[in-house]
Design a protein around this motif. Structure first.
Motif, PDB file in Angstrom:
ATOM      1  N   GLY A  32       0.821  -1.126  -0.155  1.00 51.72           N
ATOM      2  CA  GLY A  32      -0.005  -0.001  -0.036  1.00 51.72           C
ATOM      3  C   GLY A  32       0.745   1.189  -0.024  1.00 51.72           C
ATOM      4  N   ILE A  33       2.106   1.172  -0.074  1.00 50.99           N
ATOM      5  CA  ILE A  33       2.789   2.439  -0.259  1.00 50.99           C
ATOM      6  C   ILE A  33       2.563   3.358  -1.043  1.00 50.99           C
ATOM      7  N   LEU A  34       2.407   2.808  -2.494  1.00 52.85           N
ATOM      8  CA  LEU A  34       1.988   3.634  -3.593  1.00 52.85           C
ATOM      9  C   LEU A  34       0.693   4.281  -3.455  1.00 52.85           C
ATOM     10  N   HIS A  35      -0.242   3.453  -3.000  1.00 54.25           N
ATOM     11  CA  HIS A  35      -1.646   3.827  -2.765  1.00 54.25           C
ATOM     12  C   HIS A  35      -1.647   4.979  -1.585  1.00 54.25           C
ATOM     13  N   LYS A  36      -0.984   4.996  -0.600  1.00 51.26           N
ATOM     14  CA  LYS A  36      -0.990   5.922   0.395  1.00 51.26           C
ATOM     15  C   LYS A  36      -0.243   7.265  -0.008  1.00 51.26           C
TER      16      LYS A  36
END
Length: 89
Positions: free
Chosen positions: A14-18
């Motif tokens: 979820g890094i890119l998502h956040k």
């Protein structure tokens, strides 16, 4: 106007998502993304368009820095002009 966002740290879901979620909330358009995962290390560079941003640039910097601290990542956000000045020979 554009800015560069760099993210480095331990890979996690979820890094890119956040990071892109903060951009979306502030009206920042993600133009280009490059990312790599080397073993368990995550590295990403984003080029973003801040022309239509609905908050101050300093708020974007603070929110990205705070997200990095929360996730145990190093997230740096800088205006394209500063980035280019730092990387010119």
């Amino acid at each position: 106007m554009r800015a560069v966002v760099t993210v480095i740290g331990k890979d996690n879901v979820g890094i890119l998502h956040k990071v892109s979620g903060i951009c979306a909330e502030m009206g920042v358009n993600v133009i280009e993304v490059t990312q790599s995962v080397l073993q368990d290390m995550f590295a990403m560079i984003m080029l973003v368009d801040i022309t239509d941003m609905n908050k101050d640039f300093s708020q974007l910097v603070d929110d990205m820095t705070n997200l990095g601290e929360k996730l145990g990542l190093s997230i740096h956000t800088m205006h394209e002009d500063i980035f280019n000045s730092m990387h010119n020979i």
